[in-house]
Design an enzyme around this catalytic site. Structure first.
Site, PDB file in Angstrom:
ATOM      1  N   SER A 194      27.502  39.532  43.188  1.00 46.96           N
ATOM      2  CA  SER A 194      26.762  39.106  42.014  1.00 46.96           C
ATOM      3  C   SER A 194      27.581  39.411  40.771  1.00 46.96           C
ATOM      4  CB  SER A 194      25.414  39.819  41.937  1.00 46.96           C
ATOM      5  OG  SER A 194      25.624  41.164  41.563  1.00 46.96           O
ATOM      6  N   LYS A 195      27.023  39.087  39.630  1.00 48.12           N
ATOM      7  CA  LYS A 195      27.712  39.258  38.358  1.00 48.12           C
ATOM      8  C   LYS A 195      28.172  40.710  38.141  1.00 48.12           C
ATOM      9  CE  LYS A 195      27.672  36.709  34.226  1.00 48.12           C
ATOM     10  NZ  LYS A 195      27.908  35.330  34.195  1.00 48.12           N
ATOM     11  N   ARG A 196      27.400  41.589  38.675  1.00 47.01           N
ATOM     12  CA  ARG A 196      27.680  43.021  38.574  1.00 47.01           C
ATOM     13  C   ARG A 196      29.076  43.388  39.118  1.00 47.01           C
ATOM     14  NH1 ARG A 196      25.860  46.022  42.590  1.00 47.01           N
ATOM     15  NH2 ARG A 196      24.850  44.267  43.609  1.00 47.01           N
TER      16      ARG A 196
END
Ligand code: GLU
Length: 491
Positions: free
Chosen positions: A253-255
């Protein structure tokens, strides 16, 4: 495990990349796009681009444009398309009509409450919570519904008992007992097709020979095979890719640094790095080789070498690889790449007139220090615009104002006479001055750096001075000396 497990695709394959234009092209989607492209190019087949935009609410033209831009940026060219499912309704309607006529699908009138009750009852009996509509309405009942104006959805009558087998290139044989496949909807009550219907019809109609997609689609595959068989077609072969996780093994994910190719572009990665890193998400050539040109990927790619376990996307590895690719470039190519990035991000525009010339001048000096193009600002941002003092850097010369005035003043005095203004003469003159003062090199040179760049990190001090030009450099010296003089007077 299937007998033909881990085989290669040897004959020309007709493949497709079928994104849903509901957002940016994320890393998983880009990998699917790449692997399909590699199969097409490696086998001398063809590559179809298909927009799965039947979800009218979530699909947008902006998203489609973004996906196309991302594919172009990565250099993944397609042979046909983009075809849009939204423009192919007649084809789906005809297919649904045929399925109705053959009795492969049936009208279902169950309400959402009834469906939920069905799932609940199945859960109680410890059966899979699959939905089946009533398949045996009498003509009278159907006529009555029609008189009430009730429009049914159309469900596929999954043959019972039975099973559907997938001989997957990566996972081997996967069997799906039909009692665990619900009577999935193929047409909504307004007649529009669902994803499973449209994808199956398209794969058949477009003559797709191999479907490569994420493992998250595995449960859709038997449904699509059932539709194709009911239409009298032969399903393609399947390659289901392992999912992608971050270094912490959690779903990507973006994380984890960047979730879409657009993010990666913004973060200063070049297409070569991204393509190369995507290729290594689940595929490897051997244990050693990590850098491949697109042509090498085309030549070496083989689905038989795709791993079964989840792939790990590690942005740190991209950083390293990107730095290596930048250093391998000629100075001209690097400059071109850098300028393109600085234009794309709006950096040059924001810095105003003369910014491009500064970037041109500084490029060769920063090339070997960069891992991503986004580091330009950190390395060379100080060259643009008036002197800005980083408080931490300023603190290092403020510690001993008297000493700073001495060494900076001496450096400035000497450089006023430097001619011609180039790295060699600047180095010579400052070294001479250092010698005369009898200072340690650091104690003399670091204050010069802070005085003219406002930072403790920059390109080399001599290069920095040369890059600024004599006039600018001396102007900055005067600004810093002025500040130090004020401090001295206040003390
Ligand atoms: N449109 C689907 C998606 O974006 C892909 C379906 C497929 O490859 O069959 O997830």
């Amino acid at each position: 495990m299937g007998k033909k497990h881990r085989r290669s695709i040897k004959t020309p394959a007709r493949v497709r990349f079928a994104p849903s234009p509901t957002g940016n092209l994320h890393v998983g989607g880009a990998r699917t796009a790449l692997f399909n492209w590699l199969i097409a190019r490696n086998t001398g087949g063809s590559y179809v681009l298909r927009m799965e935009d039947t979800d009218r609410e979530r699909s947008t033209p902006e998203s489609e444009a973004q996906i196309l831009r991302a594919l172009e940026w990565l250099g993944l060219d397609w042979d046909e398309g983009p075809l849009r499912q939204s423009e192919r309704s007649e084809i789906y309607e005809a297919a649904i009509q045929r399925l109705r006529e053959s009795g492969a699908v049936y009208p279902a009138y169950e309400t959402e409450d009834e469906l939920e009750a069905m799932r609940e009852a199945a859960r109680k009996d410890k059966r899979a919570p699959v939905v089946r509509g009533r398949r045996d309405y009498s003509q009278d009942e159907l006529d009555a519904f029609a008189a009430e104006g009730r429009e049914p959805v159309w469900r596929f009558a999954v043959p019972l008992p039975g099973e559907t087998l997938i001989d997957d290139y990566i996972r081997g044989e996967v069997r799906f007992g039909h009692d665990s496949i619900e009577d999935f909807v193929v047409a909504r009550s307004d007649g529009s097709p669902t994803y499973n219907l449209a994808a199956a019809v398209d794969d058949l109609e477009m003559g797709i020979t191999h479907v490569l997609r994420g493992e998250d689609h595995l449960s859709n595959t038997p449904k699509q095979i059932l539709v194709m068989q009911a239409l009298g077609g032969t399903p393609p072969e399947y390659v289901h890719m392992p999912l992608i996780a971050g270094p912490d093994k959690k779903r990507l994910s973006k994380r984890h640094g960047a979730a879409s190719t657009e993010d990666l572009r913004d973060a200063g990665f070049i297409p070569k790095t991204v393509l190369n890193s995507l290729a290594l998400l689940g595929w490897s050539y051997d244990d050693k080789t990590t850098m491949f040109t697109p042509d090498e990927l085309i030549e070496k790619f083989d689905v038989a070498r795709i791993s079964k376990s989840p792939a790990v996307f590690d942005i740190q590895k991209l950083n390293k690889m990107n730095g290596r690719y930048l250093r391998l470039m000629s100075d001209d190519k690097f400059l071109e790449t850098l300028l393109e990035y600085l234009r794309f991000t709006g950096y040059l525009e924001q810095k105003g007139e003369g910014a491009e010339q500064i970037a041109r001048t500084v490029a060769p000096a920063i090339k070997r220090k960069m891992s991503t193009l986004a580091e330009y600002d950190e390395l060379a941002g100080w060259l643009h615009g008036p002197l800005e003092m980083d408080p931490e850097a300023w603190a290092t010369i403020e510690q001993d104002v008297k000493h700073s005035i001495q060494v900076i003043g001496a450096g400035m005095g000497r450089l006023e006479r430097t001619d011609p203004w180039d790295v060699e003469h600047i180095r010579e003159d400052l070294s001479d001055e250092l010698h005369i003062l009898g200072e340690a090199a650091r104690d003399f040179l670091e204050p010069q750096r802070v005085a003219i760049t406002g930072r403790t990190i920059s390109t080399g001090i001599y290069e920095s001075l040369a890059l600024l030009g004599k006039e600018q450099a001396l102007k900055r010296y005067r600004v810093s000396m002025g500040r130090l003089a004020e401090l001295w007077a206040d003390a």
